[in-house]
Each structure stands twice: as structure tokens, then as C-alpha cells.
Design a protein around this motif. Structure first.
Motif, PDB file in Angstrom:
ATOM      1  N   ILE A  66       0.858  -1.182   0.000  1.00  0.00           N
ATOM      2  CA  ILE A  66       0.000   0.000   0.000  1.00  0.00           C
ATOM      3  C   ILE A  66       0.894   1.231   0.000  1.00  0.00           C
ATOM      4  O   ILE A  66       1.765   1.372   0.871  1.00  0.00           O
ATOM      5  CB  ILE A  66      -0.917   0.010   1.241  1.00  0.00           C
ATOM      6  CG1 ILE A  66      -1.878  -1.184   1.196  1.00  0.00           C
ATOM      7  CG2 ILE A  66      -1.670   1.329   1.365  1.00  0.00           C
ATOM      8  CD1 ILE A  66      -2.597  -1.439   2.505  1.00  0.00           C
ATOM      9  N   CYS A  68       0.535   4.877   0.703  1.00  0.00           N
ATOM     10  CA  CYS A  68      -0.516   5.695   1.330  1.00  0.00           C
ATOM     11  C   CYS A  68      -0.278   7.191   1.222  1.00  0.00           C
ATOM     12  O   CYS A  68      -1.019   7.975   1.832  1.00  0.00           O
ATOM     13  CB  CYS A  68      -0.709   5.279   2.792  1.00  0.00           C
ATOM     14  SG  CYS A  68       0.701   5.658   3.868  1.00  0.00           S
ATOM     15  N   THR A 134      -3.000  -0.820  -3.541  1.00  0.00           N
ATOM     16  CA  THR A 134      -3.755   0.338  -3.067  1.00  0.00           C
ATOM     17  C   THR A 134      -2.841   1.554  -3.089  1.00  0.00           C
ATOM     18  O   THR A 134      -1.727   1.507  -2.557  1.00  0.00           O
ATOM     19  CB  THR A 134      -4.289   0.117  -1.635  1.00  0.00           C
ATOM     20  OG1 THR A 134      -5.117  -1.050  -1.607  1.00  0.00           O
ATOM     21  CG2 THR A 134      -5.099   1.312  -1.164  1.00  0.00           C
ATOM     22  N   THR A 165      -6.734  -0.225  -6.280  1.00  0.00           N
ATOM     23  CA  THR A 165      -7.639   0.664  -5.552  1.00  0.00           C
ATOM     24  C   THR A 165      -6.990   2.030  -5.426  1.00  0.00           C
ATOM     25  O   THR A 165      -5.853   2.140  -4.959  1.00  0.00           O
ATOM     26  CB  THR A 165      -7.947   0.115  -4.151  1.00  0.00           C
ATOM     27  OG1 THR A 165      -8.581  -1.157  -4.270  1.00  0.00           O
ATOM     28  CG2 THR A 165      -8.870   1.061  -3.385  1.00  0.00           C
ATOM     29  N   ARG A 358      -7.792  -4.734   4.584  1.00  0.00           N
ATOM     30  CA  ARG A 358      -6.568  -5.154   3.874  1.00  0.00           C
ATOM     31  C   ARG A 358      -5.352  -4.828   4.725  1.00  0.00           C
ATOM     32  O   ARG A 358      -5.453  -4.271   5.804  1.00  0.00           O
ATOM     33  CB  ARG A 358      -6.485  -4.456   2.514  1.00  0.00           C
ATOM     34  CG  ARG A 358      -6.262  -2.949   2.597  1.00  0.00           C
ATOM     35  CD  ARG A 358      -6.653  -2.244   1.335  1.00  0.00           C
ATOM     36  NE  ARG A 358      -8.100  -2.242   1.191  1.00  0.00           N
ATOM     37  CZ  ARG A 358      -8.747  -1.832   0.108  1.00  0.00           C
ATOM     38  NH1 ARG A 358      -8.079  -1.386  -0.928  1.00  0.00           N
ATOM     39  NH2 ARG A 358     -10.066  -1.848   0.059  1.00  0.00           N
ATOM     40  N   ASP A 368      -5.942  -9.267  -1.511  1.00  0.00           N
ATOM     41  CA  ASP A 368      -4.901  -8.487  -2.165  1.00  0.00           C
ATOM     42  C   ASP A 368      -3.579  -9.001  -1.610  1.00  0.00           C
ATOM     43  O   ASP A 368      -3.260  -8.779  -0.430  1.00  0.00           O
ATOM     44  CB  ASP A 368      -5.051  -6.997  -1.839  1.00  0.00           C
ATOM     45  CG  ASP A 368      -6.207  -6.322  -2.559  1.00  0.00           C
ATOM     46  OD1 ASP A 368      -6.903  -6.998  -3.341  1.00  0.00           O
ATOM     47  OD2 ASP A 368      -6.417  -5.113  -2.328  1.00  0.00           O
TER      48      ASP A 368
END
Length: 399
Positions: A66, A68, A134, A165, A358, A368
Motif C-alpha cells: 500500500i 498511502c 492500493t 484501488t 486489507r 490483495d
């Protein structure tokens, strides 16, 4: 239909267990895009024994990564000012020459939606190739209503075109346009743009840059008040270059995250711990700007503040296109452990985005996943410019 991912070592990244929550000789059962079962092969339930299997020869599986904190929708680049800095030019000299954020704002305003989308897709593809499922994308290079909304629309379109995502953060309070008053800019651009972005379904969170060269706490509070009235979570660039109260403000508003934090104090850390605000560490900007003061990692550990790690991919202070390198930098520059770095781009990266489904390999979470050509999870942060990704799984589908 249930499918089995077999013969893998699983770093579940569950909190409170061993550093990685490792499961050896593991199996992950996936069904309808979610994790149906996870554990050692010897404990596989009888009703799953005949499900289709795919073996991975002992490879490591982690939650998909991820990122972020990114700014990957923008026009142009700032390679020229990078060269100018290395030749001794000051920030003021670069600004007078038309560089800095002003250059990116001009390029972003000038580009069409299609051009912005095509350049952003290349950056997204680079992250996808490293096991990312993500990505958070911020606006903030428009500084007018039209361009801020344009950036958010492009971010939304990326999520429709790629198996990833995308969460979009509204960051019109990124800089004060030249010649404008900060409060007047908030009234004329930031607040109206936020209302429009929300009404058009373009925003997932609201961000700001709280710093001496940007906005003070009272100005950010005005933006956060509107965000809260709209039911939107907040996050904040805080304490990157100085301490003017941004981290404390983020904690006061229950922010999902406070990001950068090189100049955060122990008092800030205690308040963040109390509010559950994640510390997002951005070693790419620290490296690029050749900063000397690292974030207070020991204080974050002491007070139990969760730490995420992200690229901060942007054209100026962090042209960093590798989440794996961000992990390595987090270890080498900030003294994170490899386990902390991996938690930073999985479990804690999810928390920094307010995502509860997740970042951890657990029953009921999204499937994922990333499958790596490594044996030890520490290898992911250890390698420099090495990408050992074998397969990426997005919502249960191999991509």
C-alpha cells in the motif's frame, strides 16, 4: 469457487504476534475476492481438501503493498531545478527562475485530462509492478477550483483503468498562490473546491500542508472543520521543516495520519498515540532535500504510534517511484527494522487510509496479496533497486 495458494511461507502481518506473523508451509484459501482460510497445510479443513490448488515452491506471501501518500497526478517534471540545486542555486533563486511548486502548478493547469492520465498511469504501473494494490493520490497542483477537480477526476479514472484501488485526497491547501493572501485563498478556492469535490464524489479524505511556508494551524482548522461537516476524514502534512503545531492539530481532529514529522515533539507523539493517528514516514523527501533531522522513531515506538511508510512520489521533493526503495530508505535513514518497514506498507499503510479490510492476511480480508521470490521477509527492505515480485493478486485475481 474456493482456490488454494499452496506451498508458501506467509507473512500475515498480524499485530501482536511475531514481527511478521509468519506461517510456514502455509496455505491461503481465496473465495470471491476474499481470504476464506489461512494456516498451515496440516491444518487445512477437510471441506477444502479438494479445492483447486496452485503451488508456489515455498515462496513468501505478504499482503499486497500500500502506498498511502503520493502526488502522482501532475504535469511536467522538475529535473532542471534538481540540476540547479546541485549547481548551488538556492530555493529562492529557483523560485525566482519559475521553479518550485509554481512550475508544477503551471504545467498541471496546462495539461489536458488525457495527458495527465497517461503520465499518471505510467507511475501507477511502476507501483503495480512492485506488488502495490492500493494507492492514495493527492490533488494540490492546481491551486484553482478547475484544476483541483481535474486532478481528482484523473485519479478516479485511474481506478477504472487499472487493477488497483485508488483513494483520492483533496489537497488544495498545499501552497498559497503567488501574490495571494492565505485566508482569502482558502475562502475563494479551497472551501468552494472542497464542496464541489465532495458533491461530485471525487474525494475520500482531506489533506493540508501545515508549515511556515504554507498554512498555519488556524487556517488548516478551517479546512478541517468543513471536512468534518461533510463527513470526510482528514490527514496532514505536518512538522516537516519546523514545528508549528500541525501534528497536535491532526491529533485534535482525530486525523487518519500526520505525514513527514521530522520536527514532531514527544508531546506530539503522545497526542497522536491517544488519537490513533498514524505517523506516515516519507524518507524520499528526507533524502532528496538532504535533511538532517529524522522523525522521532524512538518516541513513536515508546508511545505506540503506528508507523506507515510511503513514497511521497512527487515531481519536486520526492521523485521516488519505488515503494520497495522507500522501505529500504526507512531502514537505512530512519533506523526502522525490516519488520517495521513491511508493516508500514501493509498493515499501517491501510490504517493511514482508514481501510480495515486489507494490509493483513486474515479471514474476511480482501485477497490483495503479493508473492515474492524470497525466503525471508527482511529481503524486501534489504534490497536496493531489486524487485523480487513473482505474482500480484488483486481481489483474488492474478494480475
Amino acid at each position: 469457487m474456493v482456490k488454494l495458494i499452496c506451498d508458501v511461507k506467509i507473512a500475515t502481518m498480524k499485530s501482536g504476534q511475531s514481527p511478521y506473523g509468519l506461517v510456514s508451509d502455509g496455505i491461503i484459501a481465496v473465495d470471491a475476492g476474499k481470504i476464506h482460510w489461512v494456516g498451515q497445510a496440516k491444518n487445512l479443513p477437510d471441506n477444502l481438501a479438494n479445492a483447486p490448488r496452485q503451488n508456489f515452491d515455498g515462496r513468501l506471501v505478504t499482503p499486497a503493498l500500500i502506498d498511502c501518500h503520493t502526488h502522482i497526478v501532475h504535469g511536467g517534471n522538475r529535473a532542471k531545478e534538481f540540476e540547479m540545486r546541485l549547481n548551488g542555486a538556492s530555493y529562492a533563486e529557483i523560485s525566482r527562475a519559475g521553479g518550485g511548486i509554481v512550475a508544477t502548478v503551471g504545467a498541471t493547469r496546462a495539461e489536458s485530462n488525457a495527458a495527465l492520465l497517461q503520465s499518471a498511469l505510467k507511475r501507477v504501473d511502476a507501483l503495480i509492478s512492485q506488488g502495490v494494490c492500493t494507492i492514495e493520490i493527492k490533488s494540490g497542483y492546481g491551486l484553482d477550483i478547475e484544476t483541483e477537480l481535474k486532478m481528482l477526476r484523473v485519479a478516479r479514472e485511474i481506478g477504472r483503468l487499472r487493477p488497483v484501488t485508488i483513494l483520492s485526497s483533496f489537497l488544495a491547501a498545499h501552497a498559497v498562490p503567488a501574490g495571494q493572501d492565505a485566508d482569502q485563498y482558502i475562502d475563494a478556492v479551497v472551501l468552494p473546491a472542497l464542496q464541489q469535490a465532495h458533491s461530485q464524489g471525487l474525494v475520500d479524505a482531506v489533506d493540508g500542508f501545515c508549515e511556515g511556508i504554507a498554512f498555519d494551524t488556524s487556517q488548516i482548522a478551517r479546512v478541517f472543520d468543513m471536512a468534518k461537516s461533510l463527513g470526510l476524514p482528514v490527514k496532514l502534512h505536518a512538522e516537516q521543516l519546523s514545528n508549528i503545531g500541525g501534528a497536535a492539530l491532526a491529533a485534535q481532529y482525530g486525523a487518519l495520519s500526520a505525514d513527514h514529522l521530522e520536527y514532531a515533539s514527544e508531546a506530539d507523539t503522545r497526542q497522536m498515540a491517544k488519537s490513533g493517528t498514524v505517523a506516515v514516514l516519507l524518507p524520499g523527501a528526507f533524502y532528496t532535500l538532504r535533511e538532517k533531522q529524522a522523525p522521532p522513531i524512538a518516541a513513536f515506538r515508546k508511545h505506540g504510534v503506528d508507523m506507515a511508510v510511503a513514497t511521497d512520489w512527487n515531481p519536486g521533493s520526492s521523485p521516488l517511484g519505488s515503494i520497495l526503495l522507500a522501505m529500504n530508505m526507512g531502514c537505512t535513514l530512519f533506523s526502522l527494522t525490516p519488520a517495521e518497514a513491511l508493516a508500514g506498507v501493509t498493515r499501517n499503510g491501510a490504517k493511514a487510509l482508514g481501510l480495515l479490510d486489507r494490509g493483513v492476511i486474515a479471514v474476511g480480508n480482501r485477497a490483495d496479496l503479493a508473492i515474492w521470490d524470497v525466503q525471508d521477509p527482511a529481503e524486501l527492505a534489504y534490497g536496493i533497486a531489486i524487485n523480487p515480485l513473482h505474482k500480484r493478486i488483486f481481489k483474488g485475481q492474478f494480475t
